[in-house]
Design a protein around this motif. Structure first.
Motif, PDB file in Angstrom:
ATOM      1  N   GLY A   1       0.790  -1.237   0.000  1.00 24.83           N
ATOM      2  CA  GLY A   1       0.000   0.000   0.000  1.00 24.83           C
ATOM      3  C   GLY A   1       0.816   1.278   0.000  1.00 24.83           C
ATOM      4  O   GLY A   1       0.283   2.348  -0.266  1.00 24.83           O
TER       5      GLY A   1
ATOM      6  N   LYS B   1       5.941   4.112  11.916  1.00 31.06           N
ATOM      7  CA  LYS B   1       4.598   3.544  11.664  1.00 31.06           C
ATOM      8  C   LYS B   1       3.617   4.638  11.250  1.00 31.06           C
ATOM      9  O   LYS B   1       2.814   4.448  10.343  1.00 31.06           O
ATOM     10  CB  LYS B   1       4.098   2.804  12.917  1.00 31.06           C
ATOM     11  CG  LYS B   1       4.839   1.500  13.140  1.00 31.06           C
ATOM     12  CD  LYS B   1       4.193   0.656  14.201  1.00 31.06           C
ATOM     13  CE  LYS B   1       4.394   1.258  15.570  1.00 31.06           C
ATOM     14  NZ  LYS B   1       3.804   0.467  16.642  1.00 31.06           N
TER      15      LYS B   1
ATOM     16  N   ALA C   1       1.621   4.738   7.660  1.00 31.00           N
ATOM     17  CA  ALA C   1       0.155   4.829   7.591  1.00 31.00           C
ATOM     18  C   ALA C   1      -0.253   6.074   6.789  1.00 31.00           C
ATOM     19  O   ALA C   1      -1.147   6.015   5.938  1.00 31.00           O
ATOM     20  CB  ALA C   1      -0.431   4.878   8.999  1.00 31.00           C
TER      21      ALA C   1
ATOM     22  N   GLY D   1       0.497   3.006   3.526  1.00 33.22           N
ATOM     23  CA  GLY D   1       1.023   1.661   3.774  1.00 33.22           C
ATOM     24  C   GLY D   1       0.396   1.033   5.009  1.00 33.22           C
ATOM     25  O   GLY D   1      -0.257   1.711   5.814  1.00 33.22           O
ATOM     26  N   ASP D   2       0.613  -0.272   5.144  1.00 34.28           N
ATOM     27  CA  ASP D   2       0.058  -1.007   6.279  1.00 34.28           C
ATOM     28  C   ASP D   2       1.151  -1.197   7.335  1.00 34.28           C
ATOM     29  O   ASP D   2       2.052  -2.026   7.168  1.00 34.28           O
ATOM     30  CB  ASP D   2      -0.450  -2.365   5.777  1.00 34.28           C
ATOM     31  CG  ASP D   2      -1.091  -3.178   6.884  1.00 34.28           C
ATOM     32  OD1 ASP D   2      -0.946  -2.792   8.074  1.00 34.28           O
ATOM     33  OD2 ASP D   2      -1.706  -4.200   6.573  1.00 34.28           O
TER      34      ASP D   2
ATOM     35  N   SER E   1       1.174  -2.616  10.106  1.00 33.69           N
ATOM     36  CA  SER E   1       1.178  -3.853  10.906  1.00 33.69           C
ATOM     37  C   SER E   1       2.316  -4.783  10.464  1.00 33.69           C
ATOM     38  O   SER E   1       2.765  -5.631  11.238  1.00 33.69           O
ATOM     39  CB  SER E   1      -0.179  -4.569  10.817  1.00 33.69           C
ATOM     40  OG  SER E   1      -0.365  -5.064   9.511  1.00 33.69           O
ATOM     41  N   TYR E   2       2.796  -4.626   9.207  1.00 33.37           N
ATOM     42  CA  TYR E   2       3.909  -5.465   8.731  1.00 33.37           C
ATOM     43  C   TYR E   2       5.199  -5.199   9.507  1.00 33.37           C
ATOM     44  O   TYR E   2       6.137  -5.980   9.444  1.00 33.37           O
ATOM     45  CB  TYR E   2       4.165  -5.206   7.248  1.00 33.37           C
ATOM     46  CG  TYR E   2       3.150  -5.868   6.350  1.00 33.37           C
ATOM     47  CD1 TYR E   2       3.362  -7.156   5.861  1.00 33.37           C
ATOM     48  CD2 TYR E   2       1.972  -5.217   6.008  1.00 33.37           C
ATOM     49  CE1 TYR E   2       2.427  -7.770   5.050  1.00 33.37           C
ATOM     50  CE2 TYR E   2       1.035  -5.817   5.196  1.00 33.37           C
ATOM     51  CZ  TYR E   2       1.267  -7.101   4.724  1.00 33.37           C
ATOM     52  OH  TYR E   2       0.335  -7.709   3.935  1.00 33.37           O
TER      53      TYR E   2
END
Ligand code: URA
Length: 448
Positions: free
Chosen positions: A129, A311, A315, A319-320, A322-323
């Motif tokens: 993302g 992070k 976001a 992008g995600d 959580s990776y």
């Protein structure tokens, strides 16, 4: 003015004027001066060199040839960081969040990998993302609200450099300190930085293999920065062996995130903290003292603020995040192959250039600009220089999608890693720090 006279003046060793340089650069970019005359000029520069003033004028002319990014909408001193390119060099992903967590805005334009070296934009695109192309207003908004954004370099930054670099590449005129320094600094200046920290790599996997060459390049770039009113500091750091353990896009993002969670390799952490501290110094933090800035950087890393900042940035750019929470979250390559030691002994060398080439063969890099890359591909070094390895123990783990790539990669990696009976001297990780005041030897060893 005639290009002929400019070529002859330089061929005869004369210092060119600012007007001559600006005229030649504008003419070449606009198409009124042909390749063959500029090729002759570049060769004359290659042999005769350029003075400090000429190099600064060339830098200015190239920076002015295209878009000049205006970061004034972002409050604060914007400090950029640039690496001359290496293997396993994921420092931007760590240094940027540390600096942003200390309250210094990071508005960074990064490049893609080519040949044996990686690029930050490719690494970030491994995060599902993540958008590396954003409208300028959105880029500035994220920097203002989050404190950091990293995007790909706009196509219209220093177009003169793009044209000149392509010509240098085919005329044997790349390896000249003035031309390299002005090429790099023109792009940094056009990208809008108030101040610049340069990570000048030295060793097998670096653009400059010798310490002497790297120091000369560092000094030339610091001199340009001072002449064009941008405070500049350069660190000369090791690239004889890769930085950290991971080489390849998703693997490097995982290692960067692990470093920000306090579980990264020692060498990577050390280089990142020193780069971050110097950026903070140029932004006026730490009471104006490098030791105060070192402490600030360490705090932001160890208390988790820098990881939180990474992070938030991921976001904000789609992008995600959580990776990034734990290693092993990214999609794995279909084949994971070990390269084992054929004898017992100390690891005496890990040729960074050969490792970078092996990573590209495995699918992580591109030989031509238009090649696709496999974000999952690359390798993880299980041993670093100075460590003992038993016969049959794993030296490196290769990640790839195809058996034939795996076979070629294994051959390259096995050849790149030297093993011998005697414990080698550890490579110096951070050789020196170059400022307008001079060269300071830091001589920090790797943490192996
Ligand atoms: N990187 C650049 O951007 N320019 C050079 O001339 C060499 C390396």
């Amino acid at each position: 003015m005639r290009m002929y006279d400019i070529i002859v003046d330089k061929r005869n060793g004369k210092e060119l004027t600012q007007e001559q340089i600006a005229w030649a650069v504008a003419g070449y970019t606009g198409g009124s001066i042909p390749d063959y005359q500029v090729a002759a000029w570049l060769m004359a520069i290659y042999f005769q060199g350029m003075t400090e003033r000429e190099t600064a004028w060339l830098t200015d002319a190239m920076a002015a040839s295209g878009e000049l990014i205006d970061l004034a909408a972002i409050p604060g001193i914007k400090v950029d960081k640039h690496s001359t390119g290496g293997v396993g060099d994921k420092t931007t992903l760590i240094v940027g969040p540390i600096v942003a967590a200390c309250g210094v805005p990071v508005a960074k334009m990064s490049g893609r990998g080519l040949g044996h070296t990686g690029g930050t934009v490719d690494k970030l695109e491994a995060i599902p993302g993540f958008q590396t192309v954003l409208p300028k207003e959105e880029f500035c908004r994220i920097v203002r609200e989050v404190g950091i954004a990293v995007i790909g370099q706009s196509g219209n930054i220093a177009p003169a450099d793009k044209k000149l670099y392509a010509l240098r590449d085919v005329t044997g005129t790349v390896e000249n300190i003035s031309l390299i320094a002005s090429s790099i600094m023109s792009k940094k200046i056009a990208a809008g930085a108030d101040a610049i920290v340069l990570d000048v790599k030295t060793g097998r996997g670096a653009f400059m293999e010798t310490l002497e060459g790297s120091l000369s390049l560092a000094k030339a770039m610091v001199a340009i920065g001072e002449k064009v009113g941008r405070k500049t500091i350069a660190l000369v750091t090791d690239m004889d062996e890769p930085l950290g353990a991971a080489v390849g896009n998703a693997l490097e993002v995982e290692e960067a995130a692990a470093t920000l969670r306090g579980r990264g390799p020692e060498d990577l952490q050390q280089v990142c903290l020193e780069l971050a501290a110097n950026m903070l110094l140029l932004a006026g933090k730490g009471g104006g003292h490098i030791d105060g800035c070192r402490e600030m950087a360490r705090q932001a890393l160890t208390d988790g603020r820098a990881f939180a900042k990474l992070k938030q940035m991921v976001a904000a750019q789609g992008g995600d995040p959580s990776y990034l929470e734990e290693s092993g979250s990214f999609p794995a390559a279909p084949l994971i192959l070990p390269v084992k030691a054929r004898i017992s002994g100390y690891v005496t060398a890990i040729d960074a250039l050969a490792i970078g080439n092996a990573s590209a063969v495995l699918g992580a890099g591109r030989l031509r600009k238009e090649d696709d890359i496999d974000h999952r591909a690359g390798l993880i070094l299980k041993k670093k220089i100075g460590q003992w390895v038993e016969e049959g123990q794993v030296l490196a783990e290769l990640h790839t999608a195809a058996a034939d790539k795996g076979e070629e990669g294994s051959r390259l990696v096995a050849r790149a890693i030297g093993i011998g009976p005697a414990k080698p001297q550890l490579p110096l990780l951070i050789h020196s720090r170059v400022t307008a005041a001079g060269v300071e030897k830091l001589a920090q060893e790797t943490g192996t």
